[in-house]
Design a protein around this motif. Structure first.
Motif, PDB file in Angstrom:
ATOM      1  N   VAL A   1       0.838  -1.206   0.000  1.00 42.40           N
ATOM      2  CA  VAL A   1       0.000   0.000   0.000  1.00 42.40           C
ATOM      3  C   VAL A   1       0.872   1.255   0.000  1.00 42.40           C
ATOM      4  N   PHE A   2       1.910   1.275   0.839  1.00 40.97           N
ATOM      5  CA  PHE A   2       2.784   2.451   0.900  1.00 40.97           C
ATOM      6  C   PHE A   2       3.430   2.723  -0.468  1.00 40.97           C
ATOM      7  N   GLU A   3       3.908   1.681  -1.096  1.00 36.57           N
ATOM      8  CA  GLU A   3       4.568   1.849  -2.389  1.00 36.57           C
ATOM      9  C   GLU A   3       3.578   2.293  -3.459  1.00 36.57           C
ATOM     10  N   ARG A   4       2.377   1.734  -3.433  1.00 31.40           N
ATOM     11  CA  ARG A   4       1.349   2.136  -4.398  1.00 31.40           C
ATOM     12  C   ARG A   4       1.010   3.611  -4.254  1.00 31.40           C
ATOM     13  N   GLU A   5       0.813   4.055  -3.019  1.00 32.91           N
ATOM     14  CA  GLU A   5       0.431   5.446  -2.790  1.00 32.91           C
ATOM     15  C   GLU A   5       1.595   6.397  -3.074  1.00 32.91           C
TER      16      GLU A   5
END
Length: 531
Positions: free
Chosen positions: A318-322
């Motif tokens: 999630v962190f990388e996607r955002e």
């Protein structure tokens, strides 16, 4: 100039000096950090009524010396008469912010004090309840000097506030709030606290105090019943956490917005920013906040109705996607919605390393404005977070808990340091926490400098025509130019230290010598004190 930090074997930090003195006294008397915090919370409820009180809510994080972290949810639910139909029949489009119809939810703070004292006892606490409440009782009865911060606070819907039942008698002098320095007494509140000190904190809900509260709420027409009070109970909940390169950071689960704070930090770390105070530092935090708030607004509601597990959002994926959706030199759109509110955050670390991060609030300044005559308690307006749209994720419903801006934070560093930190500031709390935390943890700024340094706050203030990036006037002009060139709508405030930017505090225990370093915000009336 930054406040001089305290270095001691144990320390407290609070936004009012009298609360810090209460905590210091309890620690000096052999109390542990949880006992000190209950005493500080009671004193704070008396001397800072514009931001908190017995008629509000609270969130606790407690970390044991060996690492176990406890989270306490001390929130009240919507009263059994608080239905959408009730408000629609009164021709409301939204829950009103002031008056009896704003007193939507039960106050959970005192139940939280009781649950915290059970934990304190399990951790070796021995001090009697009357000792913990003694300062609060004395200050309510004998009086205290009104703080400067109270007069600086923005009073939204002031006319409705001043005409709310009991408000004028409790807080006004000749139709106005008294100036800083004038003595205020609260004799009915003193009697209530004294009753709780003898009969126990459950009396607030199920005893004589609860009976008087229920009768007064019924008399003014609030949607809370005696049974609603009797069924209110603070809960032990599982804290949320995120693992960063240097630390594990903890916060509260929904309905707290603690998820947003942790998302913000996780997303920001994936940006790989190398220079603190550079444009990329502040731009990165602003954009990470936007991404975090978008997720928060789709997810955070009553814990019984969550669309997904919050921990499933605190992952590297999630962190990388955002982070991948953030452009290095371009401001993204912001889902602006005004969310006002204030609170008090307090921290304590005792000589054994027991650490507490606690936040307590009545939401808007003075809450609903309703002061209950039999007890002297002013009631919060946290129910303003509910929607009257039955399709909303936060639709009003009896027994439901409202979305909460409140979130208190704690971090355990890989090198053994333990950090208790927090702030008031409504929806802006995650933004403020991220600024002070990254300055200290990522870029090596000293504790006092991290709290003192100028801050910004992005968003749409109540009734403002548009969202802006509000910045204190101590930033380097080149930073403002850079952020403007990225497309941020910069609004420089004509203030070096603005209350809008929160009243933050930080305490860290250093493993090498066991010393506690503590500092509180120069923007507040508070201070850090040690032993």
């Amino acid at each position: 100039m930054p406040e001089t930090p305290v270095f001691s074997t144990a320390a407290v930090a609070a936004p009012h000096r009298l609360a810090s003195e209460t905590g210091q006294m309890i620690l000096a008397s052999g109390g542990n950090a949880v006992e000190a915090m209950v005493a500080m919370a009671a004193t704070m409820a008396v001397v800072y009524p514009h931001m908190n009180g017995l008629g509000g809510d609270g969130f606790w994080l407690v970390r044991e010396p060996k690492g176990r972290v406890h989270a306490l949810d001390a929130l009240g639910a919507a009263g059994s008469l608080a239905t959408i139909k009730r408000y629609r029949d009164k021709h409301y489009d939204t829950v009103p912010p002031r008056g009896p119809d704003a007193a939507v939810t039960v106050a959970g703070a005192v139940s939280g004090w009781g649950l915290a004292l059970e934990l304190a006892k399990a951790l070796g606490g021995l001090l009697p309840r009357d000792m913990l409440l003694a300062d609060a009782i004395r200050l309510a009865r004998e009086g205290y000097a009104i703080g400067a911060a109270e007069g600086r606070n923005a009073l939204l819907e002031q006319e409705a506030l001043f005409t709310a039942p009991g408000f004028a008698e409790a807080f006004l002098s000749e139709g106005k709030l008294p100036p800083a320095g004038e003595t205020r007494r609260a004799p009915k509140l003193a009697e209530t606290l004294e009753q709780l000190s003898h009969a126990g904190l459950r009396d607030f809900y199920r005893g004589d105090v609860g009976r008087e509260i229920a009768a007064d709420l019924e008399e003014i027409g609030a949607p809370i019943t005696r049974k609603d009070l009797e069924t209110c109970q603070a809960r032990v909940v599982k804290p949320l956490s995120v693992t960063l390169d240097h630390s594990t950071v903890y916060n509260l689960p929904p309905p707290s917005q603690g998820l947003a704070t942790l998302l913000l930090l996780g997303i920001f770390q994936r940006l790989g920013v190398k220079r603190g105070e550079a444009p990329e530092h502040h731009h990165g935090l602003i954009e990470a906040a936007k991404r975090a708030f978008s997720i928060r607004d789709a997810v955070v509601t009553d814990p019984r109705d969550l669309p997904q597990d919050p921990m499933s959002l605190l992952t590297s994926k999630v962190f990388e996607r955002e982070a991948a959706m953030i452009e290095a030199r371009r401001a993204g759109p912001y889902p602006a919605r005004p969310v006002e509110g204030d609170a008090v955050w307090m921290g304590c670390i005792d000589k054994d390393g027991l650490a507490v991060s606690y936040i307590q609030s009545v939401y808007w300044a003075f809450g609903s404005g309703c002061v209950l005559p039999s007890t002297g308690i002013h009631w919060h307006n946290r129910g303003l977070s509910f929607s009257l749209d039955p399709k909303s994720i936060r639709a009003l419903e009896p027994g439901r808990k409202p979305f909460h801006t409140l979130n208190s934070a704690m971090a355990a560093f890989n090198d053994g340091r333990v950090l208790s930190f927090g702030t008031m500031g409504g929806e802006g709390q995650p933004q403020i926490l991220a600024q002070i935390f990254t300055r200290y943890a990522d870029f090596g700024m000293g504790l006092a400098d991290a709290v003192d340094a100028p801050r910004w706050l992005f968003g749409k203030s109540w009734r403002a025509p548009s969202a802006t990036l509000k910045m204190e006037d101590r930033f380097d002009p080149s930073l403002l130019r850079a952020l403007s060139s990225y497309g941020h709508p910069v609004e420089e405030l004509n203030k070096p230290y603005a209350d809008l930017m929160g009243h933050a505090g930080m305490l860290v225990r250093h493993p090498r010598n066991g010393r506690v370093e503590a500092v509180h915000d120069p923007r507040s009336d508070g201070e850090a004190l040690g032993l």
